[in-house]
Design an enzyme around this catalytic site. Structure first.
Site, PDB file in Angstrom:
ATOM      1  CE1 TYR A  64      -4.034  -1.706  -0.468  1.00 51.34           C
ATOM      2  CE2 TYR A  64      -3.003  -3.286   1.019  1.00 51.34           C
ATOM      3  CZ  TYR A  64      -3.986  -2.962   0.093  1.00 51.34           C
ATOM      4  OH  TYR A  64      -4.912  -3.908  -0.278  1.00 51.34           O
ATOM      5  CG  ASP A 102      -7.521   6.549  -7.661  1.00 49.51           C
ATOM      6  OD1 ASP A 102      -8.353   7.462  -7.706  1.00 49.51           O
ATOM      7  OD2 ASP A 102      -7.481   5.626  -8.509  1.00 49.51           O
ATOM      8  CG  HIS A 117     -13.578  -1.971  -2.930  1.00 46.21           C
ATOM      9  ND1 HIS A 117     -13.358  -2.412  -4.219  1.00 46.21           N
ATOM     10  CD2 HIS A 117     -14.651  -2.679  -2.490  1.00 46.21           C
ATOM     11  CE1 HIS A 117     -14.257  -3.339  -4.535  1.00 46.21           C
ATOM     12  NE2 HIS A 117     -15.058  -3.500  -3.513  1.00 46.21           N
ATOM     13  CB  CYS A 125      -6.845   1.059  15.461  1.00 45.01           C
ATOM     14  SG  CYS A 125      -6.285  -0.204  16.629  1.00 45.01           S
ATOM     15  CB  THR A 186     -15.336  -2.172 -12.906  1.00 44.59           C
ATOM     16  OG1 THR A 186     -15.345  -3.297 -12.030  1.00 44.59           O
ATOM     17  CG2 THR A 186     -16.748  -1.800 -13.307  1.00 44.59           C
ATOM     18  CB  SER A 187     -12.853  -6.974 -14.777  1.00 44.70           C
ATOM     19  OG  SER A 187     -12.705  -7.113 -13.379  1.00 44.70           O
ATOM     20  CB  ALA A 235     -12.767   5.952 -19.156  1.00 45.73           C
TER      21      ALA A 235
HETATM   22  P1  OAD Z   1      -9.958  -4.812 -12.913  1.00 47.65           P
HETATM   23  O1  OAD Z   1      -8.470  -4.721 -13.024  1.00 47.65           O
HETATM   24  O2  OAD Z   1     -10.547  -6.129 -12.586  1.00 47.65           O
HETATM   25  O3  OAD Z   1     -10.634  -4.313 -14.264  1.00 47.65           O
HETATM   26  C1  OAD Z   1     -10.260  -3.108 -14.859  1.00 47.65           C
HETATM   27  C2  OAD Z   1     -11.120  -2.909 -16.081  1.00 47.65           C
HETATM   28  O4  OAD Z   1     -10.795  -1.644 -16.631  1.00 47.65           O
HETATM   29  C3  OAD Z   1     -10.925  -3.943 -17.186  1.00 47.65           C
HETATM   30  O5  OAD Z   1     -12.175  -4.460 -17.567  1.00 47.65           O
HETATM   31  C4  OAD Z   1     -10.304  -3.154 -18.332  1.00 47.65           C
HETATM   32  O6  OAD Z   1     -10.804  -3.566 -19.597  1.00 47.65           O
HETATM   33  C5  OAD Z   1     -10.798  -1.755 -18.038  1.00 47.65           C
HETATM   34  N1  OAD Z   1      -9.944  -0.670 -18.575  1.00 47.65           N
HETATM   35  C6  OAD Z   1      -8.608  -0.669 -18.779  1.00 47.65           C
HETATM   36  N2  OAD Z   1      -8.200   0.517 -19.280  1.00 47.65           N
HETATM   37  C7  OAD Z   1      -9.310   1.287 -19.381  1.00 47.65           C
HETATM   38  C8  OAD Z   1      -9.557   2.619 -19.831  1.00 47.65           C
HETATM   39  N3  OAD Z   1      -8.562   3.401 -20.265  1.00 47.65           N
HETATM   40  N4  OAD Z   1     -10.836   3.078 -19.797  1.00 47.65           N
HETATM   41  C9  OAD Z   1     -11.847   2.291 -19.356  1.00 47.65           C
HETATM   42  N5  OAD Z   1     -11.664   1.027 -18.934  1.00 47.65           N
HETATM   43  C10 OAD Z   1     -10.423   0.529 -18.929  1.00 47.65           C
HETATM   44  O7  OAD Z   1     -10.390  -3.677 -11.852  1.00 47.65           O
HETATM   45  P2  OAD Z   1     -11.756  -3.519 -11.051  1.00 47.65           P
HETATM   46  O8  OAD Z   1     -12.885  -4.125 -11.806  1.00 47.65           O
HETATM   47  O9  OAD Z   1     -11.858  -2.114 -10.635  1.00 47.65           O
HETATM   48  O10 OAD Z   1     -10.761  -4.549  -4.848  1.00 47.65           O
HETATM   49  O11 OAD Z   1     -11.469  -4.407  -9.789  1.00 47.65           O
HETATM   50  C11 OAD Z   1     -12.459  -4.517  -8.802  1.00 47.65           C
HETATM   51  C12 OAD Z   1     -11.831  -4.745  -7.469  1.00 47.65           C
HETATM   52  O12 OAD Z   1     -10.953  -5.886  -7.566  1.00 47.65           O
HETATM   53  C13 OAD Z   1     -10.907  -3.633  -7.015  1.00 47.65           C
HETATM   54  O13 OAD Z   1     -11.603  -2.554  -6.405  1.00 47.65           O
HETATM   55  C14 OAD Z   1     -10.021  -4.321  -6.053  1.00 47.65           C
HETATM   56  C15 OAD Z   1      -9.745  -5.597  -6.821  1.00 47.65           C
HETATM   57  O14 OAD Z   1      -9.462  -6.704  -6.079  1.00 47.65           O
HETATM   58  C16 OAD Z   1     -10.115  -4.617  -3.673  1.00 47.65           C
HETATM   59  O15 OAD Z   1      -8.908  -4.502  -3.568  1.00 47.65           O
HETATM   60  C17 OAD Z   1     -11.025  -4.834  -2.517  1.00 47.65           C
END
Ligand code: OAD
Length: 246
Positions: A64, A102, A117, A125, A186-187, A235
Site C-alpha cells: 500500500y 485513489d 473499497h 487501528c 471495471t471487469s 474512458a
Molecule cells: P480490474 O483490473 O478487474 O478491471 C479493470 C477494467 O478496466 C478492465 O475491464 C479493463 O478492460 C478496463 N480498462 C482498462 N483501461 C481502461 C480505460 N482506459 N478506460 C476504461 N476502462 C479501462 O479492476 P476492477 O474491476 O476495478 O478490490 O477491480 C475490482 C476490485 O478488484 C478492485 O476494487 C479491487 C480488486 O481486487 C479490492 O482490492 C477490494
C-alpha cells in the site's frame, strides 16, 4: 447489448455511476487484472486479506505504500474531469460509487461520491473502533509501523477480501432510485459491485423506473449481458463527449 454514440440525460433522470480501476488507467495507475495488473505480481491473499495482514503486515504496508506513492504522483485524467463536470450540472441527481481507493475523482472536483473499497490515504487501528484518519505516510520498514494507543496496529483503511464493503446502505438506496446507470472500467469480477447492475435491473423489473444501463471500457466485462448499451474504448477518450443533457 446495443452500441450507441451518446448518453442522453433528461431533466428527470437520476444518474448512478460506478467506476473501477479502468477509469484511473490513463492516469498511469495499474488495474488489477490483465498483464502488468497489480494482481499479477502479488498473491491477493498476501496483501488484500485479513489473513495476509496477520501473517505479514510489513508486506501489506509495502504494497500500500507503493500504491500511495503511485497515486500521489498521478493526476486526474479526462474521464475523472468529465464526471466531475457532469456532477456540477446534475447536482443531487448524480451519485458516484467508486471501487477505487485513489483520490483522483475528488481531485478532479467530484463531491457526491463514496469509496466502497476504502481510501488509500486513510488508515485505522486493526483492533479498536477509533475513526479512520487521513494518512499519507509511507511505511516501508518494520520500524515505521505505527501502533494505536490501544496497542493495536495501524492498518490501511482498505476493504480486503472477506471484509464488508463500506457505504452499502447508501449505495443500495441510490440503486433503487436511479434511472441511468453508467459503469466505467471495471471487469465485473468482484462482488458485490458486479451485481449492482442486476440490482438496478431488478428494481426496473418491478416497474419502478425506465432504466438505461451503460458500460464504458475497452473490453466486455464479465457481466456484459446485464447492460442495455456499451461504449467500447478508453474512458478518457469517450467520456468528454459522451453526455447529452436535455
Ligand atoms: P480490474 O483490473 O478487474 O478491471 C479493470 C477494467 O478496466 C478492465 O475491464 C479493463 O478492460 C478496463 N480498462 C482498462 N483501461 C481502461 C480505460 N482506459 N478506460 C476504461 N476502462 C479501462 O479492476 P476492477 O474491476 O476495478 O478490490 O477491480 C475490482 C476490485 O478488484 C478492485 O476494487 C479491487 C480488486 O481486487 C479490492 O482490492 C477490494
Amino acid at each position: 447489448m446495443k452500441h450507441s454514440n451518446q448518453i442522453v440525460i433528461g431533466g428527470d433522470d437520476q444518474v448512478f455511476v460506478l467506476t473501477g480501476a479502468g477509469v484511473s488507467a490513463e492516469s498511469g495507475l495499474a488495474t488489477f487484472r490483465g498483464s502488468n495488473g497489480l494482481w499479477e505480481g502479488e498473491h491477493v491473499e498476501d496483501v488484500a486479506s485479513p489473513g495476509g495482514w496477520a501473517r505479514n503486515p510489513e508486506r501489506v504496508w509495502r504494497f500500500y505504500s507503493m500504491r500511495r506513492r503511485a497515486a500521489a504522483s498521478a493526476e486526474p485524467n479526462l474521464a475523472h474531469i468529465a464526471l466531475a463536470e457532469l456532477e456540477r450540472k446534475l447536482g443531487q441527481r448524480y451519485f458516484l460509487c467508486t471501487q477505487n481507493v485513489d483520490d483522483l475523482h475528488e481531485r478532479a472536483g467530484s463531491r457526491n461520491l463514496v469509496h466502497m473499497h476504502g481510501e488509500l490515504f486513510e488508515s485505522r487501528c486493526d483492533r479498536c473502533t477509533r475513526a479512520p484518519f487521513r494518512d499519507t505516510c509511507l511505511y516501508e520498514s518494520r520500524a515505521e509501523h505505527r501502533r494505536c494507543e490501544c496497542g493495536g496496529y495501524i492498518r490501511p483503511n482498505i476493504v480486503w477480501f472477506g471484509e464488508m464493503p463500506f457505504h452499502l446502505e447508501r449505495i443500495f438506496a441510490e440503486l433503487r432510485r436511479c434511472t441511468v446507470m453508467l459503469v466505467i472500467g471495471t471487469s465485473g469480477m468482484v462482488q458485490p459491485a458486479a451485481s449492482f447492475v442486476h440490482m438496478a435491473n431488478e428494481h426496473q423489473g418491478r416497474g419502478l423506473t425506465a432504466l438505461r444501463t451503460y458500460y464504458v471500457g475497452p473490453e466486455h466485462p464479465a457481466n456484459a449481458a446485464a447492460f442495455t448499451h456499451a461504449f467500447a474504448g478508453r474512458a478518457g477518450e469517450l467520456l468528454p463527449n459522451l453526455f447529452a443533457l436535455r
